[in-house]
Design an enzyme around this catalytic site. Structure first.
Site, PDB file in Angstrom:
ATOM      1  N   GLY A  41       0.889  -1.321  -0.121  1.00 46.31           N
ATOM      2  CA  GLY A  41      -0.065  -0.027  -0.064  1.00 46.31           C
ATOM      3  C   GLY A  41       0.695   1.300  -0.074  1.00 46.31           C
ATOM      4  N   GLU A 259      -1.674 -37.621   1.371  1.00 45.35           N
ATOM      5  CA  GLU A 259      -2.100 -36.513   1.806  1.00 45.35           C
ATOM      6  C   GLU A 259      -2.808 -36.940   3.390  1.00 45.35           C
ATOM      7  OE1 GLU A 259      -1.681 -33.724   0.773  1.00 45.35           O
ATOM      8  OE2 GLU A 259      -0.977 -34.286  -1.093  1.00 45.35           O
TER       9      GLU A 259
HETATM   10  P1  ADP Z   1       2.458  -0.792  -3.399  1.00 44.34           P
HETATM   11  O1  ADP Z   1       2.753   0.443  -3.909  1.00 44.34           O
HETATM   12  O2  ADP Z   1       3.256  -0.974  -1.815  1.00 44.34           O
HETATM   13  O3  ADP Z   1       3.018  -2.035  -4.224  1.00 44.34           O
HETATM   14  P2  ADP Z   1      -0.160  -0.483  -3.876  1.00 44.34           P
HETATM   15  O4  ADP Z   1      -0.540   0.951  -3.194  1.00 44.34           O
HETATM   16  O5  ADP Z   1      -0.261  -0.230  -5.346  1.00 44.34           O
HETATM   17  O6  ADP Z   1       0.844  -1.375  -3.208  1.00 44.34           O
HETATM   18  O7  ADP Z   1      -1.430  -1.373  -3.340  1.00 44.34           O
HETATM   19  C1  ADP Z   1      -2.116  -1.960  -4.515  1.00 44.34           C
HETATM   20  C2  ADP Z   1      -3.604  -2.172  -3.912  1.00 44.34           C
HETATM   21  O8  ADP Z   1      -3.687  -2.935  -2.963  1.00 44.34           O
HETATM   22  C3  ADP Z   1      -4.243  -0.707  -3.649  1.00 44.34           C
HETATM   23  O9  ADP Z   1      -4.873  -0.288  -4.785  1.00 44.34           O
HETATM   24  C4  ADP Z   1      -5.353  -1.316  -2.439  1.00 44.34           C
HETATM   25  O10 ADP Z   1      -6.468  -1.612  -3.307  1.00 44.34           O
HETATM   26  C5  ADP Z   1      -4.753  -2.571  -1.871  1.00 44.34           C
HETATM   27  N1  ADP Z   1      -4.116  -2.032  -0.602  1.00 44.34           N
HETATM   28  C6  ADP Z   1      -2.686  -2.192  -0.474  1.00 44.34           C
HETATM   29  N2  ADP Z   1      -2.669  -1.850   0.706  1.00 44.34           N
HETATM   30  C7  ADP Z   1      -3.664  -1.687   1.315  1.00 44.34           C
HETATM   31  C8  ADP Z   1      -4.277  -1.212   2.686  1.00 44.34           C
HETATM   32  N3  ADP Z   1      -3.369  -1.014   3.606  1.00 44.34           N
HETATM   33  N4  ADP Z   1      -5.399  -0.981   2.902  1.00 44.34           N
HETATM   34  C9  ADP Z   1      -6.183  -1.325   1.951  1.00 44.34           C
HETATM   35  N5  ADP Z   1      -6.152  -1.654   0.731  1.00 44.34           N
HETATM   36  C10 ADP Z   1      -4.728  -1.730   0.381  1.00 44.34           C
HETATM   37 ZN    ZN Z   2       3.192 -34.448   0.273  1.00 44.08          ZN
END
Ligand code: ADP
Ligand code: ZN
Ligand code: MG
Length: 457
Positions: A41, A259
């Site tokens: 995020g 399994e």
């Molecule tokens: P990064 O830039 O760290 O790779 P992003 O900000 O692009 O991650 O996150 C990708 C998506 O994942 C966001 O657009 C959101 O939808 C979801 N996401 C990631 N972290 C969060 C968070 N802390 N809360 C809610 N959604 C999140």
């Molecule tokens: Zn196995």
């Protein structure tokens, strides 16, 4: 917004009211670097900061620079900073900084190299050009801080670092709440339980999980998304999509025993992660799977937990040997897991008496061990012997337990053959094992590389 809770917390308050800070002679930070695994995020957080600070926000993704025509990278940077200065107080956000900010020189010989270097130099020049009073704060994000050019991290540049960690259980619950806001949930869905069963997953993974579950529910003509949709979506994400592959009856029976061996040991071993699902539906490379996930986030492992996990992972092979007197190639990934765990126990976590509390394998990302000469050949050989000793002892234990509980193994395998997939309760019922609460993790050892769940093939 306060980015980062404890140490290194940065408030963007100073952008709204810079005078208050200046009066006290405080230096306003110029460069703030967000680091953390993909999907945690960072980009989202940067945008939230912009919204909260109520100042103009200029953003560019560094990977865009690389795609630009030669010669424009540096001038694009200049323009961006000029605009930001005019609009100050303001924020410049450079996403995926590593795309241009990786260490200069070295072996890079691809054609974009000079271009990248010029762009990087321009960023450094712009940041040095600030007196700190313009009210321009540069925010950048990267998944790979370790490859950044050290010049970027010097004082006066990106000298504030904020680590955006993978969310803990309450965090995952909150993120799930955000992403299920527009999703009609059935009464049997518990975000609490979902959060508990998804350790290691980051925001982007959780968003994906919700979406997969909704897609499944739609395909099944459900009016709401139910717990079964979530559990199948999770299974699909972790194990891959089910493969249409017809097993001949012998192979199917052998897979069921394999399994059942994993699952029964998981059910019988005190403190083992709960067995969530056992299946003999082929997926990806494997013919079957046993899914065990912890009750809550584990931050450390005791030696006895790790031994239990090795024993459980050897349960498939042990069951085959017990029932058929020989083994198949199906246990390859089990053996890889077991070997890696035992090596860590001996080489990193000081869990072997013969080696003692000596680090033989350097920690990940720390290429150079403290002891520059590294372990002696003798120590290394002793380490190998210890790894072997641990695995062999666990294998004997797996064989012994399954032999002792052979009737339960037979019952579980038979139930699995009939139903192909069993959930936690069904597996426990079939094996006649009373359900028990998992014990706490405890222990002070560092956790092995983040692994959301542990399927064993
Ligand atoms: P990064 O830039 O760290 O790779 P992003 O900000 O692009 O991650 O996150 C990708 C998506 O994942 C966001 O657009 C959101 O939808 C979801 N996401 C990631 N972290 C969060 C968070 N802390 N809360 C809610 N959604 C999140
Ligand atoms: Zn196995
Ligand atoms: Mg990002």
């Amino acid at each position: 917004i306060d980015v980062g809770r404890a140490e290194g917390a940065v408030s963007v308050d100073f952008l709204r009211d810079p005078e208050r800070y200046r009066r006290l002679g405080a230096q306003i930070p110029r460069g703030v670097l967000l680091t953390g695994a993909p999907g945690t995020g960072k980009t989202l957080l940067a945008k939230a900061v912009a919204g909260e600070a109520q100042v103009p926000f200029f953003s560019i993704s560094a990977s865009e620079f690389i795609e630009m025509i030669v010669g424009v990278g540096a001038s694009r940077v200049r323009d961006l900073f000029d605009q930001a200065k005019k609009a100050a107080p303001s924020i410049v956000f450079i996403d995926e900084l590593d795309a241009i900010g990786r260490t200069r020189g070295g072996t890079a010989t691809f054609s974009g190299h000079d271009e990248r270097e010029q762009t990087l130099n321009q960023i450094l020049t712009e940041m040095d050009g600030f007196t700190g009073n313009e009210g321009v704060v540069v925010l950048a994000a990267t998944n790979r801080p370790e490859i950044l050019d050290p010049a970027l991290l010097r004082a006066g540049r990106f000298d504030r670092h904020i680590v955006v960690n993978a969310p803990d259980q309450p965090g995952r619950r909150q993120i799930l709440a955000v992403h299920t806001r527009g999703v009609p949930l059935a009464d049997d869905v518990s975000l609490e339980a979902l959060a508990a069963g998804t350790p290691g997953m980051v925001g982007a993974d959780l968003k994906n999980l919700v979406n997969e579950a909704a897609l499944l529910a739609a395909r099944r003509n459900h009016t709401r998304v139910g717990a079964d949709d979530f559990s199948d979506a999770l299974e699909r994400i972790v194990l891959g999509t089910a493969r249409r592959l017809l097993l001949d009856p012998d192979e199917k029976e052998r897979t069921a025993y394999h399994e059942a061996g994993h699952a029964l040991l998981g059910l019988l071993t005190p403190g083992a992660d709960p067995v969530r699902k056992v299946s003999i539906i082929p997926r990806g490379e494997s013919l079957g799977a046993t899914l065990q996930t912890p009750e809550s986030d584990r931050h450390g492992y005791t030696a006895s937990y790790l031994r239990g996990r090795i024993t459980g992972a050897l349960g498939g092979r042990a069951a085959e040997e017990l029932v058929y007197g020989d083994v198949t190639t199906g246990a390859e990934s089990d053996l890889e897991l077991v070997t890696a765990l035992a090596r860590h126990m001996v080489g990193r976590w000081g869990m072997s008496e013969a080696i003692g509390p000596v680090s033989v394998i350097p920690a990940e990302g720390r290429e150079q061990p403290f002891d520059v000469t590294g372990p002696s050949t003798r120590t290394r050989e002793l380490g190998d012997t210890e790894v072997r000793r641990i695995i062999e002892a666990c294998y004997e234990e797996a064989l012994g337990t399954l032999r002792e509980h052979r009737d339960q193994l037979d019952r579980l395998a038979t139930a699995l053959l009939a139903a192909e997939t069993l959930d936690e309760d069904q597996a426990a019922d079939a094996a006649g094992v009373p359900r028990r609460r998992a014990e706490g993790a405890g222990g002070l050892q560092p956790a092995p590389a983040a692994e959301p769940v542990s399927p064993s093939g």
